[in-house]
Design an enzyme around this catalytic site. Sequence first.
Site, short mmCIF file in Angstrom:
data_model
loop_
_atom_site.label_atom_id
_atom_site.label_comp_id
_atom_site.label_asym_id
_atom_site.label_seq_id
_atom_site.Cartn_x
_atom_site.Cartn_y
_atom_site.Cartn_z
N ASP A 159 9.09 30.40 2.75
CA ASP A 159 9.82 29.25 2.52
C ASP A 159 9.03 28.45 1.38
OD1 ASP A 159 11.68 27.28 3.17
OD2 ASP A 159 10.26 26.37 4.49
N THR A 186 2.36 28.97 3.37
CA THR A 186 1.42 29.84 4.31
C THR A 186 0.90 31.01 3.73
OG1 THR A 186 2.97 29.05 5.87
CG2 THR A 186 1.81 30.92 6.52
P1 IMP Z 1 6.09 28.09 4.17
O1 IMP Z 1 4.70 28.00 4.44
O2 IMP Z 1 6.42 26.96 3.85
O3 IMP Z 1 6.43 29.49 3.26
O4 IMP Z 1 6.58 28.68 5.78
C1 IMP Z 1 6.44 29.67 6.46
C2 IMP Z 1 6.68 29.45 7.64
O5 IMP Z 1 7.61 28.31 8.27
C3 IMP Z 1 7.16 30.66 8.59
O6 IMP Z 1 6.33 31.43 8.89
C4 IMP Z 1 7.91 29.89 9.61
O7 IMP Z 1 7.14 29.83 10.62
C5 IMP Z 1 8.50 28.61 9.41
N1 IMP Z 1 9.93 28.61 8.65
C6 IMP Z 1 10.33 27.97 7.41
N2 IMP Z 1 11.59 28.28 7.36
C7 IMP Z 1 12.10 28.44 8.39
C8 IMP Z 1 13.44 28.85 8.70
O8 IMP Z 1 14.49 28.49 8.44
N3 IMP Z 1 13.38 28.99 10.39
C9 IMP Z 1 12.53 28.86 11.11
N4 IMP Z 1 10.99 29.02 10.79
C10 IMP Z 1 10.95 28.63 9.54
#
Ligand code: IMP
Length: 184
Positions: A105, A109
């Site tokens: 996203d 992470t």
């Molecule tokens: P990032 O660190 O923003 O890339 O987020 C990654 C984490 O956010 C993923 O491993 C998910 O647990 C959570 N996440 C991001 N988008 C979604 C979504 O649309 N639905 C559910 N979980 C999400």
Amino acid sequence: MQDYHEFLDEILIDEATLQVRITELAEEINRDYQGETLHLICILRGGVIFLTDLMRHLTVLNSVDFMAISSYGTSRQTTGQVRINMDLVENISGRNVLLVEDIVDSGYTIASVLDLLKTRHPKTLRVCTLLDKPERREVNVPIHYRGFSIPNKFVFGYGLDLDEYYRNLPFIATVDLARFSPSG
Ligand code: IMP
Ligand code: MG
């Protein structure tokens, strides 16, 4: 808890489409790591359904380990910081590591996990994500295997949760947040 039909907006990726694409990803991985041994690292909890379906199609010799992290921020918005809740059991030094994630996203992470794992000197380190939301990216991360690029909508099912529920659904669906009430 609410029945998901009450807040389901649309089924974005149905079960058959998911399974066909996952088989293709596994074939790609099998070709790329031919003759090598692969060490899969699944980030709990969202990646676990994808991992188990993906690995059933792997022919390359593989092992698996898990890591649990939590990101600071609200449940639907990550900030830059992540914390390790459960570290790997095995040493990854000199191994072909493939990170298996549900979704990239903002990218924070995966970026944090990659930074951490690099310090442990794997032989190779790649990322395999089922879903990618490119519009939301805040930090650039390399994605070697990508199942689907999806629009900037919150999704659930197939490992992804809505406040920890609905991970078991066999499809990826978008949620109408106006009709979702977290308390049930
Ligand atoms: P990032 O660190 O923003 O890339 O987020 C990654 C984490 O956010 C993923 O491993 C998910 O647990 C959570 N996440 C991001 N988008 C979604 C979504 O649309 N639905 C559910 N979980 C999400
Ligand atoms: Mg989550």
